[in-house]
Design a protein around this motif. Structure first.
Motif, short mmCIF file in Angstrom:
data_model
loop_
_atom_site.label_atom_id
_atom_site.label_comp_id
_atom_site.label_asym_id
_atom_site.label_seq_id
_atom_site.Cartn_x
_atom_site.Cartn_y
_atom_site.Cartn_z
N ASN A 15 -2.18 5.07 -2.00
CA ASN A 15 -2.14 4.34 -0.46
C ASN A 15 -0.68 3.81 -0.77
O ASN A 15 0.06 3.17 -0.20
N GLY A 16 0.69 4.79 -2.07
CA GLY A 16 1.52 4.32 -2.24
C GLY A 16 1.96 2.85 -2.89
O GLY A 16 0.47 2.46 -3.73
N TYR A 17 2.49 2.71 -2.88
CA TYR A 17 2.92 1.34 -3.92
C TYR A 17 2.43 -0.24 -2.79
O TYR A 17 2.13 -1.12 -3.63
N PRO A 47 -0.35 -1.59 -1.52
CA PRO A 47 -1.20 -2.48 -2.28
C PRO A 47 -0.86 -2.76 -3.42
O PRO A 47 -1.34 -4.75 -3.57
N ILE A 48 -0.68 -2.74 -4.11
CA ILE A 48 0.17 -3.54 -5.74
C ILE A 48 0.96 -4.63 -5.15
O ILE A 48 1.00 -5.53 -5.37
N ILE A 49 2.28 -4.04 -3.85
CA ILE A 49 3.30 -5.70 -3.85
C ILE A 49 2.03 -6.79 -3.03
O ILE A 49 2.31 -7.60 -2.88
N ASN A 50 1.17 -5.93 -2.61
CA ASN A 50 0.35 -7.41 -1.65
C ASN A 50 -0.36 -8.19 -2.53
O ASN A 50 -0.50 -9.16 -2.70
N HIS A 51 -0.60 -7.63 -3.44
CA HIS A 51 -1.60 -8.03 -4.86
C HIS A 51 -0.30 -9.37 -5.00
O HIS A 51 -1.19 -10.14 -5.41
N LEU A 52 0.42 -8.59 -5.72
CA LEU A 52 1.89 -9.20 -6.10
C LEU A 52 1.67 -10.72 -5.46
O LEU A 52 2.16 -11.71 -6.23
N ALA A 53 1.87 -10.57 -4.30
CA ALA A 53 2.68 -11.27 -3.11
C ALA A 53 0.81 -12.20 -2.56
O ALA A 53 2.02 -13.41 -2.14
N HIS A 54 0.54 -12.48 -3.50
CA HIS A 54 -0.58 -13.05 -2.65
C HIS A 54 -0.25 -14.56 -2.73
O HIS A 54 -0.37 -14.88 -4.64
N ASP A 55 -0.53 -15.58 -2.10
CA ASP A 55 -0.54 -16.58 -2.03
C ASP A 55 0.73 -16.87 -1.88
O ASP A 55 1.15 -18.05 -2.96
N LEU A 56 1.63 -16.99 -2.44
CA LEU A 56 3.65 -17.28 -2.03
C LEU A 56 3.90 -16.94 -0.88
O LEU A 56 3.09 -15.59 0.07
#
Length: 75
Positions: free
Chosen positions: A5-7, A9-18
Motif C-alpha cells: 500500500n506504499g508509505y 499507512p506508515i505516514i498516517n500512523h506516525l501522524a495520528h493525533d497530530l
C-alpha cells in the motif's frame, strides 16, 4: 522490500493525533517565547514544536518573518 500500500499507512500512523496543516500560507514564525507562534493566512497557531517546509523562493523573498530568541536551540 516492497510495501503493498506504499508509505501512506506508515505516514498516517506516525501522524495520528497530530494537528497537521497543509497548504497554509505562513507569514511569521515566532520562536521568542516558550510556545512557538505561527501566523498564517488562517489565523495564529501555537505549538511546542513546528516543522515547516518553505520553498526557496519564499526564503529568498523574505516572505516569512522569523522571530528567534537569542538562546533558541533552533535549526
Amino acid at each position: 522490500f516492497f510495501l503493498n500500500n506504499g508509505y501512506q499507512p506508515i505516514i498516517n500512523h506516525l501522524a495520528h493525533d497530530l494537528d497537521i496543516k497543509l497548504n497554509t500560507t505562513v507569514t511569521q514564525i515566532d520562536y521568542s517565547g516558550r510556545q512557538i507562534k505561527v501566523h498564517t493566512d488562517a489565523g495564529k497557531l501555537e505549538a511546542d514544536a513546528v516543522v515547516c517546509t518553505v520553498p526557496l523562493g519564499a526564503l529568498q523573498n523574505n516572505s516569512i518573518i522569523f522571530s528567534i530568541a537569542k538562546n533558541c536551540a533552533c535549526i
